[in-house]
Enzyme design. Structure first.
Site: not given
Length: 446
Positions: A389, A162
């Protein structure tokens, strides 16, 4: 596992350099990695997977890392408070890239019904272990695993420390990588980047003393490799809020709290979930008199003065921390009161022009909440991981596994199949999940 290799930017494509950690980044030094998992329905053979898909993913990742080079970096963690931590890129630095194959039931994995999360961990990588040197420690911040489900689909699992990225930054990366992969055979694939990331820490204006304060505090705790332990006592379930359900929920709340004229979908769902989760817990009367907290991340990029560029890559998060008496939250008016409290706290936080003046209070305030009854959320109503995608269409299912390491937490992102809808995932012990599922099935009239 078929193969474990390394993927980095192409030779001589990125200059050797360092990027300092801000106090926003240092907040996460001792936090477990973020674990994301995307499943794609794309029936293909082992041969097509190994000869076409894997090479394209490697090549597109390599090119994407030119623009997102901190993901290839080592995080340098000095032993001395006089030296500050930094992300360091040297020529040849790269990320771990694992290729695997699974006979697990793909259709079962992508369902929304309750399931143990344990087997999902087979499809996400672990970050490499920390390297210890005499005066410092080094560790890598990013790893990828690609898994073939023969004849059914592909899974892409990612582990990210993180410190290198918050959710908006991660979304920018995964969008760029998937776009690069989809258009890798085009000569103009660089044009697929909507905007290149900004790493310049000076775009965030704040007193630099905050960095020293957070760094000295971080050194008080041992640095450990923190891959979440397997959550064998947990159940994960995805709950979908369609646009019509959200509209109904908002109308229900506004009918009881007319002052909430501009009620956001996030506030409505957050109030509904917070009250429902709290009702799912058994508690004695003493606990009912205690405060319950809800930890909500707030992206400060557009809210600082001057605003931080939207394409700033790193961490730029604060938080809102609504609190209520537990007995009020579980009462008949719990959802309505929660909506009021959440809306007021978020409004106060995002409109606070002097928010950075309270930075030294952030960690103590959060630590206090974590010792009480608390609920947290990862992601946001703007997060759209399904839009990534790679050339195989939308992801069939996305999972943010990091919440399995939290006591009580939910993830939130845009829904896959419903325009304007939102998707919430919970990870809870089975008895609490059963209780919450009963609450959810009753709907807003329950």
């Amino acid at each position: 596992v078929i193969e474990t290799c390394r993927v980095g930017p192409p030779p001589d494509s990125v200059a050797e350099q360092s990027v300092p950690l801000t106090f926003f980044d240092m907040t996460w030094l001792h936090f477990h990695p973020m674990l994301q998992l995307l499943f794609y329905e794309f029936p293909c053979s082992k041969q097509h997977f190994s000869e076409s898909i894997v090479p394209k993913l490697k090549q597109s990742l390599s090119k994407t890392l030119i623009h997102f080079f901190p993901l290839s970096c080592n995080l340098i963690y000095p032993s001395s408070p006089e030296k500050m931590p930094e992300f360091r890129y040297l020529s040849g630095d790269s990320v771990s890239f694992t290729i695997a194959e699974s006979s697990d039931d793909f259709d079962d994995l992508v369902g929304n019904r309750p399931e143990s999360p344990v087997r999902l961990y087979n499809f996400v990588p672990k970050l490499p272990p920390i390297v210890e040197e005499s005066d410092r420690k080094l560790f890598q911040v990013f790893a990828v695993q690609v898994t073939l489900f023969p004849g059914r689909g592909v899974g892409i699992g990612i582990a990210t420390h993180h410190t290198v990225s918050d959710a908006p930054s991660f979304l920018a990366f995964i969008t760029a990588w998937s776009s690069m992969s989809k258009h890798i055979e085009n000569e103009d694939e660089d044009e697929e980047f909507k905007s290149l990331p900004v790493f310049d820490r000076s775009v965030i204006k704040y007193p630099t003393k905050f960095d020293s304060i957070y760094w000295r505090n971080a050194l008080k705790f041992p640095l450990q490799s923190r891959h979440p332990s397997l959550p064998t006592d947990r159940i994960r379930t995805t709950f979908v809020f369609t646009q019509s359900k959200i509209k109904k929920l908002k109308g229900w709340i506004q009918s009881r709290v007319p002052s909430l004229v501009h009620l956001s979908s996030f506030v409505a769902i957050a109030a509904y979930m917070w009250a429902g989760i709290t009702k799912s817990f058994t508690a004695d009367e003493d606990q009912d008199n205690e405060d319950a907290f809800f930890l909500i991340p707030v992206d400060l990029r557009p809210r600082l003065d001057p605003p931080v560029p939207e394409n700033y890559f790193g961490n730029c998060l604060s938080y809102a921390l609504p609190r209520m008496r537990r007995r009020e939250l579980v009462g008949e008016k719990g959802v309505f009161l929660a909506a009021e409290v959440i809306a007021a706290e978020i409004k106060k936080r995002i409109n606070d022009k002097r928010i950075l003046e309270t930075v030294e209070k952030w960690s103590p305030e959060i630590r206090k909440a974590l010792q009480k009854s608390y609920f947290s959320v990862a992601g946001s109503s703007k997060l759209d991981l399904y839009g990534a995608d790679f050339g195989w269409g939308k992801a069939r299912k996305q999972e943010i596994l990091s919440i399995d390491g939290e006591k009580y937490a939910m993830t939130l992102c845009k829904a896959r199949d419903f325009e304007g809808g939102l998707e919430v995932c919970l990870s809870l012990p089975k008895d609490k999940m059963d209780a919450f599922a009963a609450y959810f099935s009753l709907g807003i009239n329950g």
